[in-house]
Design an enzyme around this catalytic site. Structure first.
Site, PDB file in Angstrom:
ATOM      1  N   ARG A 191       0.840  -1.197   0.000  1.00  0.00           N
ATOM      2  CA  ARG A 191       0.000   0.000   0.000  1.00  0.00           C
ATOM      3  C   ARG A 191       0.874   1.245   0.000  1.00  0.00           C
ATOM      4  O   ARG A 191       1.988   1.229   0.513  1.00  0.00           O
ATOM      5  CB  ARG A 191      -0.912   0.015   1.225  1.00  0.00           C
ATOM      6  N   TYR A 239      -1.589  -3.450  -6.761  1.00  0.00           N
ATOM      7  CA  TYR A 239      -1.406  -4.180  -5.501  1.00  0.00           C
ATOM      8  C   TYR A 239      -2.690  -4.235  -4.679  1.00  0.00           C
ATOM      9  O   TYR A 239      -3.411  -3.237  -4.560  1.00  0.00           O
ATOM     10  CB  TYR A 239      -0.279  -3.540  -4.658  1.00  0.00           C
ATOM     11  N   GLY A 240      -2.907  -5.351  -4.023  1.00  0.00           N
ATOM     12  CA  GLY A 240      -4.055  -5.632  -3.152  1.00  0.00           C
ATOM     13  C   GLY A 240      -4.781  -4.432  -2.580  1.00  0.00           C
ATOM     14  O   GLY A 240      -5.805  -3.992  -3.095  1.00  0.00           O
ATOM     15  N   LYS A 282      -9.781  -2.527   1.625  1.00  0.00           N
ATOM     16  CA  LYS A 282      -9.504  -1.398   2.530  1.00  0.00           C
ATOM     17  C   LYS A 282     -10.265  -0.134   2.121  1.00  0.00           C
ATOM     18  O   LYS A 282     -10.729   0.615   2.972  1.00  0.00           O
ATOM     19  CB  LYS A 282      -8.006  -1.102   2.567  1.00  0.00           C
ATOM     20  N   HIS A 307     -10.547  -2.739  11.532  1.00  0.00           N
ATOM     21  CA  HIS A 307      -9.451  -3.570  11.019  1.00  0.00           C
ATOM     22  C   HIS A 307      -9.212  -4.710  12.015  1.00  0.00           C
ATOM     23  O   HIS A 307      -8.214  -4.728  12.721  1.00  0.00           O
ATOM     24  CB  HIS A 307      -8.211  -2.676  10.894  1.00  0.00           C
ATOM     25  N   SER A 343      -1.403  -4.143  10.087  1.00  0.00           N
ATOM     26  CA  SER A 343      -1.099  -5.079   9.010  1.00  0.00           C
ATOM     27  C   SER A 343       0.193  -5.835   9.331  1.00  0.00           C
ATOM     28  O   SER A 343       1.150  -5.242   9.836  1.00  0.00           O
ATOM     29  CB  SER A 343      -0.901  -4.320   7.696  1.00  0.00           C
ATOM     30  N   CYS A 374       0.913  -8.127  11.530  1.00  0.00           N
ATOM     31  CA  CYS A 374       1.243  -8.371  12.950  1.00  0.00           C
ATOM     32  C   CYS A 374       0.612  -9.662  13.443  1.00  0.00           C
ATOM     33  O   CYS A 374       0.434  -9.846  14.645  1.00  0.00           O
ATOM     34  CB  CYS A 374       0.789  -7.211  13.825  1.00  0.00           C
ATOM     35  N   GLY A 375       0.212 -10.539  12.539  1.00  0.00           N
ATOM     36  CA  GLY A 375      -0.238 -11.866  12.968  1.00  0.00           C
ATOM     37  C   GLY A 375      -1.740 -12.030  13.100  1.00  0.00           C
ATOM     38  O   GLY A 375      -2.187 -12.957  13.776  1.00  0.00           O
ATOM     39  N   LYS A 376      -2.550 -11.171  12.440  1.00  0.00           N
ATOM     40  CA  LYS A 376      -4.013 -11.341  12.540  1.00  0.00           C
ATOM     41  C   LYS A 376      -4.441 -12.695  11.968  1.00  0.00           C
ATOM     42  O   LYS A 376      -5.241 -13.403  12.567  1.00  0.00           O
ATOM     43  CB  LYS A 376      -4.750 -10.216  11.795  1.00  0.00           C
ATOM     44  N   ASP A 426      -9.276 -10.049   8.876  1.00  0.00           N
ATOM     45  CA  ASP A 426      -8.784  -8.699   8.580  1.00  0.00           C
ATOM     46  C   ASP A 426      -9.769  -7.573   8.879  1.00  0.00           C
ATOM     47  O   ASP A 426      -9.359  -6.513   9.327  1.00  0.00           O
ATOM     48  CB  ASP A 426      -8.378  -8.631   7.098  1.00  0.00           C
ATOM     49  N   ASN A 477       6.311  -8.847   1.647  1.00  0.00           N
ATOM     50  CA  ASN A 477       4.861  -8.620   1.665  1.00  0.00           C
ATOM     51  C   ASN A 477       4.171  -9.480   0.595  1.00  0.00           C
ATOM     52  O   ASN A 477       3.094  -9.142   0.109  1.00  0.00           O
ATOM     53  CB  ASN A 477       4.542  -7.131   1.459  1.00  0.00           C
ATOM     54  N   ARG A 520       1.843 -12.233  -0.929  1.00  0.00           N
ATOM     55  CA  ARG A 520       0.490 -12.498  -0.406  1.00  0.00           C
ATOM     56  C   ARG A 520      -0.124 -13.748  -1.024  1.00  0.00           C
ATOM     57  O   ARG A 520       0.249 -14.157  -2.130  1.00  0.00           O
ATOM     58  CB  ARG A 520      -0.418 -11.294  -0.740  1.00  0.00           C
ATOM     59  N   GLY A 544       0.482 -20.502  18.474  1.00  0.00           N
ATOM     60  CA  GLY A 544      -0.538 -21.306  19.150  1.00  0.00           C
ATOM     61  C   GLY A 544      -0.623 -21.007  20.644  1.00  0.00           C
ATOM     62  O   GLY A 544      -1.693 -21.083  21.253  1.00  0.00           O
TER      63      GLY A 544
HETATM   64  O1  SAT Z   1      -3.879  -3.429   2.479  1.00  0.00           O
HETATM   65  S1  SAT Z   1      -3.851  -4.840   2.097  1.00  0.00           S
HETATM   66  O2  SAT Z   1      -5.212  -5.273   1.901  1.00  0.00           O
HETATM   67  O3  SAT Z   1      -3.106  -4.998   0.902  1.00  0.00           O
HETATM   68  C1  SAT Z   1      -3.182  -5.772   3.327  1.00  0.00           C
HETATM   69  C2  SAT Z   1      -2.895  -5.039   4.559  1.00  0.00           C
HETATM   70  O4  SAT Z   1      -2.006  -4.190   4.546  1.00  0.00           O
HETATM   71  O5  SAT Z   1      -3.544  -5.288   5.600  1.00  0.00           O
HETATM   72 MN    MN Z   2      -5.171  -5.606   7.018  1.00  0.00          MN
END
Ligand code: SAT
Ligand code: MN
Length: 583
Positions: free
Chosen positions: A68, A196-197, A205, A225, A247, A249-251, A274, A364, A366, A491
């Site tokens: 992003r 990009y995503g 987003k 988020h 983003s 951080c392990g979601k 997310d 990054n 994906r 875990g």
């Molecule tokens: O923004 S994205 O959807 O590409 C992924 C993220 O940063 O959480």
């Molecule tokens: Mn995200």
């Protein structure tokens, strides 16, 4: 707005972007097949090993277009103050003029795809529709996984008065000709120059967070988020938690957690990884839906050790973006179960030379994969009314200061904890990695309006329900003096969730501190973990000197919001400072 308005908008856009042809997407398997065949021909996609990775593809982004771009992302509200100091702002007329100039004839010789999409479960009163126009077949394919394309969306567009309009073109993928613009008052998104995503899948987003956050304020709900997970103790009832982390951080790892040794009889159910849309029902219970139908997660670091459920989700019907490729045409990334093969093509498509010290997959990189493929996907994952939330969790990536877990004293204190969240930056956004920055509610890049108003909106829930979930803060990333992580994470995080549930059920006492309730000695189940001596104390320590400095930093950060900052938050900073006493 109706289907007719949709048609006239499409005609208007077509006039501007001058495509060779227009294709209305219906989300069918047939459509996907044709798109994939075309993309294989153009090299937009590479087919992965059909035996080991059926229906899986690799896409390589332009190396200048892999995350992003927050500095090029704008909220174009009429008033600058409505966007707030947390956003880049541009006057709507100027923004339209600027970006329309880029869009002019940008789809010449290309197909213009019109994607009607639904965010949220079919039949849910909370689901919302949008239409994305794009010249990228990669976007169509990703949107077909991340949302529900076709009839379900058209039905809402026909029957309701609203849909979000998103216009996207990859342009020439030139970073100098790239903008991601949001027009909240027009419920419109315009994104140019990136594939990009987060910049290009506009349902994600741009719609489900930046525009939806503003709509949610107007309508009395929250677009956050957050991951959503269900946690089921042995023979117990499943309780749901919504948790916000920045983003990367392990979601996704937390949402798909596999209970470790000692917790074999527990179950974690994944609802979302997310985004959460949260509504109060008639009884004042907060309920959450996941507006997305798929996962767009970070690949590097994903393995059978860190996230076995994710590994079992991937590997079929998956689009991999910017991973490395083995000579067997299989995807590979740093942190993969298998050690790095000798021959490898890197994410840019070059033969990989490890002696140069670079990475084979982009940090990054994906995956895009249907949520329903996840072995832990909740049977409530598509429930129209969403799931009831028993606890809200905020978390950041902090090497020091913030303890493993604490519970805030009340809703207002919880909003303070969310508003003052900070985290070290990651590869999910372009720019330097590892700097501590304030990331309130993990929404810094995603809140489509002034954070001051956003916090006031959060605070307003206290007067609307006396049944709100308790709010917690966690930090899996605290390090010891030796620079090593103190907490094993992954875990084992279930141990912290267990305490959170016990607290929200009134089954754990906790102990008071200046910053909130901490687990009382013995309340956190650490059986079998073998933490080194002193580790538990270090994990839960609230160092008064560092916290006083933290509160000063928070006050300084809050001050940029001027009179839009709710007084409750500045008062809370002051009262915590007083509780910390003089050190
Ligand atoms: O923004 S994205 O959807 O590409 C992924 C993220 O940063 O959480
Ligand atoms: Mn995200």
């Amino acid at each position: 707005m109706s289907k007719k308005d949709l048609e006239s908008w499409v005609t208007e856009v077509a006039k501007l972007v001058a495509p060779e042809k227009i294709h209305w997407c219906d989300g069918s398997e047939e459509e996907k097949k044709v798109l994939i065949a075309e993309m294989l021909k153009t090299g937009d996609l590479l087919e992965l090993n059909e035996q080991t990775h059926p229906n899986c593809f690799l896409h390589r982004s332009d190396p200048n277009d892999v995350a992003r771009v927050e500095q090029l992302t704008f909220i174009c509200s009429r008033l600058e103050d409505d966007a707030g100091p947390n956003n880049n702002w541009m006057n709507p007329a100027e923004a339209h003029a600027k970006i329309d100039a880029l869009f002019e004839r940008s789809m010449k010789g290309r197909t213009m795809y019109v994607i009607p999409y639904l965010m949220g479960p079919v039949g849910s009163p909370y689901a919302r529709a949008g239409v994305e126009i794009t010249d990228s077949p990669y976007v169509v394919l990703n949107m077909s996984i991340m949302s529900k394309i076709g009839d379900a969306a058209i039905a809402i567009i026909n029957s309701s008065s609203k849909f979000v309009k998103g216009l996207h073109s990859v342009g020439e993928l030139d970073p100098a000709r790239r903008f991601i613009m949001h027009f909240p008052e027009e419920q419109t998104i315009k994104s140019f120059g990136s594939g990009y995503g987060g910049n290009a899948l506009l349902g994600k987003k741009c719609h489900a967070l930046r525009l939806a956050s503003g709509t949610a304020k107007q309508e009395g709900w929250l677009a956050e988020h957050m991951l959503i997970l269900g946690i089921q103790p042995p023979q117990g009832e499943t309780k749901y938690i919504a948790a916000a982390f920045p983003s990367a951080c392990g979601k996704t790892n937390l949402a798909m957690l596999v209970p470790p040794k000692g917790f074999e009889d527990w179950k974690i159910w994944t609802v979302g990884d997310d985004i959460a849309w949260l509504h109060l029902d008639e009884s004042g219970q907060l309920r959450a839906i996941n507006p997305e139908a798929g996962f767009f997660g970070v690949v590097p670091g994903t393995s059978s050790t860190t996230n076995p459920n994710c590994m079992n989700t991937l590997g079929k019907n998956t689009i991999y973006t910017n991973v490395a490729l083995t000579s067997e045409q299989e995807p590979w990334w740093e942190g993969h179960d298998l050690t790095r093969p000798d021959t490898l093509v890197d994410w840019k498509g070059n033969s990989f030379d490890p002696t140069l010290g670079g990475l084979a997959a982009h940090p990054n990189a994906r995956f895009t994969v249907p949520a329903s493929q996840c072995p832990s996907f909740s049977k409530e994952g598509n429930s129209p009314n969403g799931v009831p939330i028993s606890a809200i969790v905020f978390g950041g990536r902090r090497s020091n200061v913030t303890p493993l877990v604490f519970q805030t004293y009340d809703w207002e204190h919880g909003v303070f904890a969310g508003a003052s969240m900070a985290s070290e930056t990651t590869a999910a956004a372009a720019g330097q990695v590892g700097n501590v920055r304030r990331d309130p509610m993990a929404m810094k890049p995603f809140c489509g309006y002034n954070f001051g108003d956003y916090w006031a909106h959060w605070l307003s829930f206290a007067s609307r329900s006396d049944n709100l979930p308790p709010i917690f803060h966690v930090n899996w990333f605290r390090k010891g003096a030796d620079g090593k992580f103190l907490w094993p994470g992954f875990g084992e995080n279930i141990r912290v969730l267990e305490w959170i549930l016990a607290r929200s059920d009134g089954k754990a006492e906790g102990t008071e501190s200046a910053i909130g309730y901490l687990p009382k000695s013995g309340e956190l189940n650490l059986d079998g973990l073998n933490l080194p001596p002193g580790a538990t104390e270090s994990l839960l320590a609230v160092d008064k000197k560092s916290w006083k400095k933290e509160i000063e930093d928070i006050k300084e950060y809050f001050s940029i919001f001027g009179d839009r900052l709710p007084v409750a938050l500045s008062d809370r900073a002051e009262s915590i400072k007083n509780m910390l006493g003089s050190v």
